[in-house]
Design a protein around this motif. Structure first.
Motif, PDB file in Angstrom:
ATOM      1  N   ILE A  85      37.185  41.006  54.924  1.00  0.00           N
ATOM      2  CA  ILE A  85      36.774  41.105  53.514  1.00  0.00           C
ATOM      3  C   ILE A  85      35.676  40.086  53.216  1.00  0.00           C
ATOM      4  N   ALA A  86      35.747  38.920  53.860  1.00  0.00           N
ATOM      5  CA  ALA A  86      34.773  37.849  53.591  1.00  0.00           C
ATOM      6  C   ALA A  86      33.348  38.303  53.896  1.00  0.00           C
ATOM      7  N   THR A  87      33.160  39.157  54.899  1.00  0.00           N
ATOM      8  CA  THR A  87      31.808  39.624  55.223  1.00  0.00           C
ATOM      9  C   THR A  87      31.278  40.590  54.164  1.00  0.00           C
ATOM     10  N   LEU A  88      32.190  41.255  53.449  1.00  0.00           N
ATOM     11  CA  LEU A  88      31.781  42.205  52.405  1.00  0.00           C
ATOM     12  C   LEU A  88      31.621  41.535  51.038  1.00  0.00           C
ATOM     13  N   TRP A  89      32.241  40.380  50.869  1.00  0.00           N
ATOM     14  CA  TRP A  89      32.258  39.659  49.588  1.00  0.00           C
ATOM     15  C   TRP A  89      30.881  39.059  49.345  1.00  0.00           C
ATOM     16  N   HIS A  90      30.259  39.393  48.213  1.00  0.00           N
ATOM     17  CA  HIS A  90      28.926  38.895  47.879  1.00  0.00           C
ATOM     18  C   HIS A  90      28.946  38.081  46.595  1.00  0.00           C
ATOM     19  N   GLY A  91      29.995  37.307  46.401  1.00  0.00           N
ATOM     20  CA  GLY A  91      30.170  36.531  45.184  1.00  0.00           C
ATOM     21  C   GLY A  91      29.478  35.192  45.265  1.00  0.00           C
ATOM     22  N   PRO A  92      29.736  34.348  44.330  1.00  0.00           N
ATOM     23  CA  PRO A  92      30.740  34.513  43.272  1.00  0.00           C
ATOM     24  C   PRO A  92      30.290  35.524  42.212  1.00  0.00           C
ATOM     25  N   TYR A  93      31.288  36.142  41.619  1.00  0.00           N
ATOM     26  CA  TYR A  93      31.034  37.199  40.637  1.00  0.00           C
ATOM     27  C   TYR A  93      31.077  36.685  39.205  1.00  0.00           C
ATOM     28  N   LEU A  94      31.373  35.394  39.044  1.00  0.00           N
ATOM     29  CA  LEU A  94      31.326  34.733  37.736  1.00  0.00           C
ATOM     30  C   LEU A  94      30.415  33.522  37.848  1.00  0.00           C
ATOM     31  N   ASP A  95      29.705  33.207  36.784  1.00  0.00           N
ATOM     32  CA  ASP A  95      28.794  32.063  36.794  1.00  0.00           C
ATOM     33  C   ASP A  95      29.519  30.726  36.771  1.00  0.00           C
ATOM     34  N   GLY A  96      30.715  30.710  36.233  1.00  0.00           N
ATOM     35  CA  GLY A  96      31.481  29.471  36.152  1.00  0.00           C
ATOM     36  C   GLY A  96      32.909  29.732  36.554  1.00  0.00           C
ATOM     37  N   PRO A  97      33.794  28.835  36.193  1.00  0.00           N
ATOM     38  CA  PRO A  97      35.207  29.052  36.511  1.00  0.00           C
ATOM     39  C   PRO A  97      35.773  30.237  35.739  1.00  0.00           C
ATOM     40  N   VAL A  98      36.903  30.745  36.202  1.00  0.00           N
ATOM     41  CA  VAL A  98      37.579  31.820  35.474  1.00  0.00           C
ATOM     42  C   VAL A  98      37.965  31.257  34.108  1.00  0.00           C
ATOM     43  N   PRO A  99      37.538  31.899  33.019  1.00  0.00           N
ATOM     44  CA  PRO A  99      37.809  31.331  31.699  1.00  0.00           C
ATOM     45  C   PRO A  99      39.279  31.442  31.304  1.00  0.00           C
ATOM     46  N   MET A 100      39.690  30.523  30.464  1.00  0.00           N
ATOM     47  CA  MET A 100      40.987  30.615  29.807  1.00  0.00           C
ATOM     48  C   MET A 100      40.775  31.472  28.563  1.00  0.00           C
ATOM     49  N   ASP A 101      41.842  32.026  28.022  1.00  0.00           N
ATOM     50  CA  ASP A 101      41.687  32.801  26.797  1.00  0.00           C
ATOM     51  C   ASP A 101      41.397  31.845  25.638  1.00  0.00           C
ATOM     52  N   PRO A 102      41.016  32.342  24.465  1.00  0.00           N
ATOM     53  CA  PRO A 102      40.638  31.465  23.356  1.00  0.00           C
ATOM     54  C   PRO A 102      41.750  30.526  22.876  1.00  0.00           C
ATOM     55  N   TRP A 103      42.990  30.791  23.265  1.00  0.00           N
ATOM     56  CA  TRP A 103      44.119  29.947  22.878  1.00  0.00           C
ATOM     57  C   TRP A 103      44.510  28.986  23.986  1.00  0.00           C
ATOM     58  N   GLY A 104      43.706  28.950  25.066  1.00  0.00           N
ATOM     59  CA  GLY A 104      43.934  27.998  26.138  1.00  0.00           C
ATOM     60  C   GLY A 104      44.912  28.441  27.208  1.00  0.00           C
ATOM     61  N   HIS A 105      45.221  29.728  27.263  1.00  0.00           N
ATOM     62  CA  HIS A 105      46.154  30.256  28.255  1.00  0.00           C
ATOM     63  C   HIS A 105      45.376  31.039  29.317  1.00  0.00           C
ATOM     64  N   PRO A 106      45.880  31.077  30.555  1.00  0.00           N
ATOM     65  CA  PRO A 106      45.200  31.882  31.569  1.00  0.00           C
ATOM     66  C   PRO A 106      45.386  33.371  31.305  1.00  0.00           C
ATOM     67  N   TYR A 107      44.416  34.160  31.719  1.00  0.00           N
ATOM     68  CA  TYR A 107      44.539  35.608  31.615  1.00  0.00           C
ATOM     69  C   TYR A 107      45.545  36.089  32.659  1.00  0.00           C
ATOM     70  N   VAL A 108      46.281  37.123  32.313  1.00  0.00           N
ATOM     71  CA  VAL A 108      47.267  37.700  33.220  1.00  0.00           C
ATOM     72  C   VAL A 108      46.583  38.833  33.983  1.00  0.00           C
ATOM     73  N   TYR A 109      46.684  38.776  35.308  1.00  0.00           N
ATOM     74  CA  TYR A 109      46.080  39.807  36.155  1.00  0.00           C
ATOM     75  C   TYR A 109      47.134  40.319  37.128  1.00  0.00           C
ATOM     76  N   ALA A 110      47.120  41.615  37.360  1.00  0.00           N
ATOM     77  CA  ALA A 110      47.947  42.227  38.398  1.00  0.00           C
ATOM     78  C   ALA A 110      47.195  43.431  38.943  1.00  0.00           C
ATOM     79  N   ASP A 111      47.428  43.725  40.213  1.00  0.00           N
ATOM     80  CA  ASP A 111      46.750  44.877  40.813  1.00  0.00           C
ATOM     81  C   ASP A 111      47.497  46.179  40.539  1.00  0.00           C
ATOM     82  N   GLN A 112      48.390  46.168  39.575  1.00  0.00           N
ATOM     83  CA  GLN A 112      49.117  47.360  39.150  1.00  0.00           C
ATOM     84  C   GLN A 112      48.326  48.066  38.047  1.00  0.00           C
ATOM     85  N   PRO A 113      48.344  49.389  38.015  1.00  0.00           N
ATOM     86  CA  PRO A 113      47.611  50.099  36.955  1.00  0.00           C
ATOM     87  C   PRO A 113      48.195  49.802  35.573  1.00  0.00           C
TER      88      PRO A 113
END
Length: 149
Positions: A85-113
């Motif tokens: 996967i590393a050879t296919l990865w052309h990131g970083p895909y964000l200019d900075g760190p992953v942002p926190m939400d406006p209330w200071g909490h991390p965003y919830v992510y899952a690979d589930q639909p």
């Protein structure tokens, strides 16, 4: 002599009247301002979720899949350790760190639909607690909140 002293400043009664008027104005205008600030935070969360989804889609086009739940959103910033996967990865895909939400909490992510997307990605909202009913984004099918189009 009284007229000279009267022009020198305000009386206590005049000051109290002015403070009461200011208090009444703040009582009328204040809640509207706080409501606008809350709405701005919701709009910021909606925008950030869409931005993160776009970055995830771009990365998916490069590596052929979304990050796993364990890899999370950090895969947008850091090259994966898997050499295939590393050879296919052309990131970083964000200019900075992953942002926190406006209330200071991390965003919830899952690979589930979610209900509408191939991934689950959302903010827990102002409460910062699952099931509070004010989550924003692409929510799992069993959660209520503000679902994005």
């Amino acid at each position: 002599m009284y007229a000279q002293r009267r022009q020198a400043g305000f009386t206590l009664l005049e000051m109290i009247v002015v403070l009461v008027i200011i208090g009444l104005l703040m009582g009328l205008v204040g809640p509207r301002l706080f409501h606008q600030a809350d709405r701005a935070k919701v709009q910021t969360a909606e925008t950030q979720v869409k931005m993160l989804r776009g970055a995830l889609e771009t990365m998916r086009l490069d590596i052929g899949r979304f990050p796993t739940t364990q890899e999370g959103l950090e895969l947008l910033r850091h090259k994966p350790s898997d050499p295939t996967i590393a050879t296919l990865w052309h990131g970083p895909y964000l200019d900075g760190p992953v942002p926190m939400d406006p209330w200071g909490h991390p965003y919830v992510y899952a690979d589930q639909p979610s209900r509408e997307q191939k991934i689950t990605l959302y903010s827990l909202g102002p409460q910062g607690k699952p099931g509070a009913g004010d989550a924003i984004g692409y929510l799992p099918a069993d959660q209520t909140g503000t679902e994005l189009p």
